[in-house]
Design a protein around this motif. Structure first.
Motif, PDB file in Angstrom:
ATOM      1  N   THR A 157       0.845  -1.201   0.000  1.00 19.22           N
ATOM      2  CA  THR A 157       0.000   0.000   0.000  1.00 19.22           C
ATOM      3  C   THR A 157       0.877   1.246   0.000  1.00 19.22           C
ATOM      4  O   THR A 157       2.047   1.199   0.381  1.00 19.22           O
ATOM      5  CB  THR A 157      -0.904   0.069   1.249  1.00 19.22           C
ATOM      6  OG1 THR A 157      -0.085   0.070   2.421  1.00 19.22           O
ATOM      7  CG2 THR A 157      -1.890  -1.072   1.292  1.00 19.22           C
ATOM      8  N   ARG A 158       0.291   2.342  -0.428  1.00 20.47           N
ATOM      9  CA  ARG A 158       0.962   3.633  -0.289  1.00 20.47           C
ATOM     10  C   ARG A 158       0.807   4.070   1.170  1.00 20.47           C
ATOM     11  O   ARG A 158      -0.248   3.908   1.775  1.00 20.47           O
ATOM     12  CB  ARG A 158       0.340   4.652  -1.241  1.00 20.47           C
ATOM     13  CG  ARG A 158       1.034   5.992  -1.267  1.00 20.47           C
ATOM     14  CD  ARG A 158       0.819   6.736  -2.561  1.00 20.47           C
ATOM     15  NE  ARG A 158       1.674   6.191  -3.609  1.00 20.47           N
ATOM     16  CZ  ARG A 158       2.933   6.580  -3.841  1.00 20.47           C
ATOM     17  NH1 ARG A 158       3.491   7.516  -3.097  1.00 20.47           N
ATOM     18  NH2 ARG A 158       3.639   6.040  -4.813  1.00 20.47           N
ATOM     19  N   ALA A 159       1.893   4.585   1.738  1.00 27.60           N
ATOM     20  CA  ALA A 159       1.898   4.957   3.150  1.00 27.60           C
ATOM     21  C   ALA A 159       0.798   5.964   3.463  1.00 27.60           C
ATOM     22  O   ALA A 159       0.364   6.720   2.586  1.00 27.60           O
ATOM     23  CB  ALA A 159       3.261   5.537   3.515  1.00 27.60           C
ATOM     24  N   ALA A 160       0.381   5.986   4.723  1.00 29.58           N
ATOM     25  CA  ALA A 160      -0.651   6.939   5.130  1.00 29.58           C
ATOM     26  C   ALA A 160      -0.235   8.367   4.815  1.00 29.58           C
ATOM     27  O   ALA A 160      -1.071   9.222   4.529  1.00 29.58           O
ATOM     28  CB  ALA A 160      -0.937   6.779   6.618  1.00 29.58           C
ATOM     29  N   SER A 161       1.064   8.629   4.850  1.00 29.63           N
ATOM     30  CA  SER A 161       1.569   9.971   4.503  1.00 29.63           C
ATOM     31  C   SER A 161       1.544  10.209   3.002  1.00 29.63           C
ATOM     32  O   SER A 161       1.676  11.343   2.551  1.00 29.63           O
ATOM     33  CB  SER A 161       3.007  10.120   4.999  1.00 29.63           C
ATOM     34  OG  SER A 161       3.861   9.240   4.288  1.00 29.63           O
ATOM     35  N   GLY A 162       1.419   9.130   2.218  1.00 25.60           N
ATOM     36  CA  GLY A 162       1.433   9.237   0.765  1.00 25.60           C
ATOM     37  C   GLY A 162       2.822   9.249   0.160  1.00 25.60           C
ATOM     38  O   GLY A 162       2.981   9.294  -1.052  1.00 25.60           O
ATOM     39  N   SER A 163       3.858   9.188   0.999  1.00 24.82           N
ATOM     40  CA  SER A 163       5.218   9.447   0.513  1.00 24.82           C
ATOM     41  C   SER A 163       5.861   8.272  -0.212  1.00 24.82           C
ATOM     42  O   SER A 163       6.762   8.461  -1.021  1.00 24.82           O
ATOM     43  CB  SER A 163       6.113   9.860   1.681  1.00 24.82           C
ATOM     44  OG  SER A 163       6.233   8.788   2.602  1.00 24.82           O
TER      45      SER A 163
ATOM     46  N   ASN B 197      -1.649  14.898   7.571  1.00 27.86           N
ATOM     47  CA  ASN B 197      -0.417  15.612   7.950  1.00 27.86           C
ATOM     48  C   ASN B 197       0.777  14.952   7.285  1.00 27.86           C
ATOM     49  O   ASN B 197       0.760  13.774   6.978  1.00 27.86           O
ATOM     50  CB  ASN B 197      -0.232  15.572   9.468  1.00 27.86           C
ATOM     51  CG  ASN B 197      -1.409  16.181  10.187  1.00 27.86           C
ATOM     52  OD1 ASN B 197      -1.861  17.256   9.813  1.00 27.86           O
ATOM     53  ND2 ASN B 197      -1.932  15.480  11.172  1.00 27.86           N
ATOM     54  N   HIS B 198       1.822  15.720   7.119  1.00 25.38           N
ATOM     55  CA  HIS B 198       2.996  15.194   6.443  1.00 25.38           C
ATOM     56  C   HIS B 198       3.820  14.352   7.402  1.00 25.38           C
ATOM     57  O   HIS B 198       3.802  14.550   8.604  1.00 25.38           O
ATOM     58  CB  HIS B 198       3.842  16.334   5.871  1.00 25.38           C
ATOM     59  CG  HIS B 198       4.788  15.875   4.818  1.00 25.38           C
ATOM     60  ND1 HIS B 198       4.395  15.105   3.759  1.00 25.38           N
ATOM     61  CD2 HIS B 198       6.126  16.066   4.676  1.00 25.38           C
ATOM     62  CE1 HIS B 198       5.443  14.856   2.991  1.00 25.38           C
ATOM     63  NE2 HIS B 198       6.503  15.423   3.537  1.00 25.38           N
ATOM     64  N   LYS B 199       4.576  13.403   6.822  1.00 28.59           N
ATOM     65  CA  LYS B 199       5.288  12.420   7.626  1.00 28.59           C
ATOM     66  C   LYS B 199       6.381  13.025   8.508  1.00 28.59           C
ATOM     67  O   LYS B 199       6.715  12.474   9.533  1.00 28.59           O
ATOM     68  CB  LYS B 199       5.910  11.365   6.733  1.00 28.59           C
ATOM     69  CG  LYS B 199       7.057  11.862   5.884  1.00 28.59           C
ATOM     70  CD  LYS B 199       7.580  10.760   5.018  1.00 28.59           C
ATOM     71  CE  LYS B 199       8.718  11.262   4.145  1.00 28.59           C
ATOM     72  NZ  LYS B 199       9.999  11.160   4.811  1.00 28.59           N
ATOM     73  N   GLU B 200       6.987  14.144   8.076  1.00 31.51           N
ATOM     74  CA  GLU B 200       8.094  14.691   8.863  1.00 31.51           C
ATOM     75  C   GLU B 200       7.655  15.131  10.261  1.00 31.51           C
ATOM     76  O   GLU B 200       8.480  15.411  11.106  1.00 31.51           O
ATOM     77  CB  GLU B 200       8.747  15.879   8.147  1.00 31.51           C
ATOM     78  CG  GLU B 200       9.831  15.466   7.174  1.00 31.51           C
ATOM     79  CD  GLU B 200       9.241  14.901   5.904  1.00 31.51           C
ATOM     80  OE1 GLU B 200       9.983  14.371   5.081  1.00 31.51           O
ATOM     81  OE2 GLU B 200       8.022  14.962   5.743  1.00 31.51           O
ATOM     82  N   ASP B 201       6.352  15.190  10.482  1.00 30.32           N
ATOM     83  CA  ASP B 201       5.876  15.541  11.822  1.00 30.32           C
ATOM     84  C   ASP B 201       6.152  14.427  12.823  1.00 30.32           C
ATOM     85  O   ASP B 201       6.073  14.636  14.017  1.00 30.32           O
ATOM     86  CB  ASP B 201       4.367  15.808  11.795  1.00 30.32           C
ATOM     87  CG  ASP B 201       4.067  17.035  10.964  1.00 30.32           C
ATOM     88  OD1 ASP B 201       2.941  17.125  10.462  1.00 30.32           O
ATOM     89  OD2 ASP B 201       4.956  17.883  10.815  1.00 30.32           O
ATOM     90  N   HIS B 202       6.462  13.226  12.325  1.00 30.57           N
ATOM     91  CA  HIS B 202       6.601  12.094  13.241  1.00 30.57           C
ATOM     92  C   HIS B 202       8.062  11.725  13.389  1.00 30.57           C
ATOM     93  O   HIS B 202       8.700  11.308  12.451  1.00 30.57           O
ATOM     94  CB  HIS B 202       5.845  10.872  12.701  1.00 30.57           C
ATOM     95  CG  HIS B 202       4.423  11.175  12.373  1.00 30.57           C
ATOM     96  ND1 HIS B 202       3.470  11.333  13.318  1.00 30.57           N
ATOM     97  CD2 HIS B 202       3.810  11.355  11.183  1.00 30.57           C
ATOM     98  CE1 HIS B 202       2.307  11.604  12.728  1.00 30.57           C
ATOM     99  NE2 HIS B 202       2.497  11.618  11.442  1.00 30.57           N
TER     100      HIS B 202
END
Lengths: 243, 208
Positions: A157-163, B197-202
């Motif tokens: 899956t694509r990560a929850a962050s979408g990255s 929210n963007h991942k860099e927050d974690h």
């Protein structure tokens, strides 16, 4: 004779064109498709989805595992051996991505589920990875041969962050004879957390750093005797988790 | 003039041969492209160029199930991360022609329901298998749906990965929002609960 009147030098452009053409053909025929590659940078590695997240309590963000016995060992023995390799071999350790200096990163918080995988019903979908134990000499199609252990990733899956993309579930296919080895249990678990095999005898070389993934079996004799991950391994897994 | 003509003809012949060879080479590379797992692609396999979904519907009322699945796919198409994927803009159409191999002992997490490990995976990223009645009871037990591997490929030494994801589902569950969110969405390759929210927050590192 007309041939004697022709300066020899004037034939060379044609000759060079023929040589160039032949070389081009030969070079093109030699060229193969891009080969598989990898790194320990954390950017191209298959890994579990839950490695990026955490909770302060036992929840679905933790790395839950269960044991599924197909044969070769009892459930209690297999679970006991796996827990011992993961939790009782000191530091460094996959659990909490602990380094030898005691520093931790809680995004990997390994939680054993004490019952057989099949007993969890739909709750099983929240269990991140499973150890499937098979008798020695049994064929494991996912491994390509018998007498080996390997891993399978499932549900990309694509990560929850979408990255980026990663996998919701992993399976460690353990040869029952390998349950006696802390080295092999921890090595296969390293695959689940995103690390590849390394060493002169495998396609991803990466040399022979101090690493449980660069086993003596793969040509890194200096790593013989390792039974648990090294600080290098923990650094690599932290990089994967930080994606 | 008499000596130039053969030379020009030779150059011309070489150029023609080169053009023919390059053409043949490009064509052969297209037709013989070796599938490999692309570690960053939502389509998973390097030779796939678009999202294709196949349905293996084993109930009498195929029309109703197809309509519900199509509605589910439209819902997945509205996922906020769709634009980040390698999928194109269209909602994928349900295709036929796939047939899952369902083991008599039942379908559960990790049980392969297709060709298994292969070097030549098919074009479908996702296969939806719909069961009804007694067959659903027998093969799914108490489960309403389950995600399982259909095709796998070797990704590196000692590791394989699912490259065609199957979801096996009861016909009575197909129309539910829960099926679309928790099963169809991840079967297509998207997260059921995307993080705004963007991942860099974690980042949570501690020292002791």
């Amino acid at each position: 004779m007309p041939g004697l009147d022709r300066p020899p030098r004037r034939q060379r452009p044609l000759m060079w064109a023929a040589i160039l053409f032949t070389s081009l053909v030969a070079a093109t025929l030699q060229a193969g498709p891009a080969s598989a590659h990898g790194s320990h940078s954390g950017w191209e590695q298959r890994h579990l989805a839950d490695m990026h997240t955490w909770t302060a309590y036992h929840g679905i963000e933790d790395e839950e595992f269960c044991v599924n016995i197909i044969g070769g060992a009892t459930h209690s023995y297999a679970l006991s051996r796996i827990k011992s390799a993961l939790f009782n071999t000191g530091t460094p350790s996959w659990h909490l991505m602990t380094k030898s200096d005691g520093s931790t990163d809680v995004r990997i918080d390994i939680r054993p589920m004490d019952n057989a995988c099949s007993s969890y019903g739909e709750r099983r979908s929240q269990i991140d990875y499973e150890y499937w134990v098979r008798p020695n000499n049994s064929v494991v199609p996912a491994c390509g041969s018998d007498n080996v252990s390997c891993v399978t990733f499932d549900v990309q899956t694509r990560a929850a962050s979408g990255s980026h993309v990663h996998y919701e579930w992993g399976y460690v296919h353990m040869d029952a004879d390998h349950l006696g080895s802390d080295t092999l249990i921890n090595h296969e678990t390293g695959h689940i957390f995103g690390l590849m095999d390394g060493g002169p005898n495998v396609s991803y070389h990466g040399g022979c750093p101090s690493s449980l993934m660069h086993l003596a079996y793969y040509g890194c004799s200096g790593n013989a005797g390792l039974t648990k991950p090294t600080d290098n391994d923990i650094s690599s897994v932290r990089t994967v988790a930080a994606r | 003039m008499s000596t130039r003509l053969p030379r020009l003809a030779a150059y011309g012949a070489l150029a023609a041969l080169l053009a023919i060879f390059v053409g043949l080479f490009v064509e052969s590379r297209r037709s013989e492209a070796v599938p490999r797992v692309d570690p960053e692609s939502d389509l998973i396999v390097s030779t796939r160029d678009r999202l294709r979904v196949c349905a293996d519907i084993r109930v009498a009322d195929q029309r109703q199930v197809t309509d519900r699945l199509t509605a589910g796919l439209r819902q997945v198409r509205r996922h906020p991360h769709w634009e980040l994927t390698d999928f194109d803009d269209r909602t994928p159409a349900l295709e036929g022609g796939c047939r899952a191999t369902l083991p008599q002992e039942g379908v559960a997490k990790g049980v392969v329901v297709g060709p298994g490990v292969t070097a030549r995976p098919g074009p479908y990223r996702t296969v939806v298998v719909v069961l009804g009645g007694a067959e659903a009871d027998r093969l799914l037990g108490g489960q309403r749906a389950v995600l399982v591997p259909y095709e796998l490929m070797e990704i590196e030494h000692g590791a394989t990965a699912t490259v065609t994801q199957a979801v096996v589902v009861r016909d009575t569950f197909v129309g539910s929002p829960e099926f679309v969110k928790d099963y169809l969405t991840p079967a297509i390759g998207l997260h059921p609960e995307p993080d705004p929210n963007h991942k860099e927050d974690h980042h949570h590192e501690t020292s002791s």
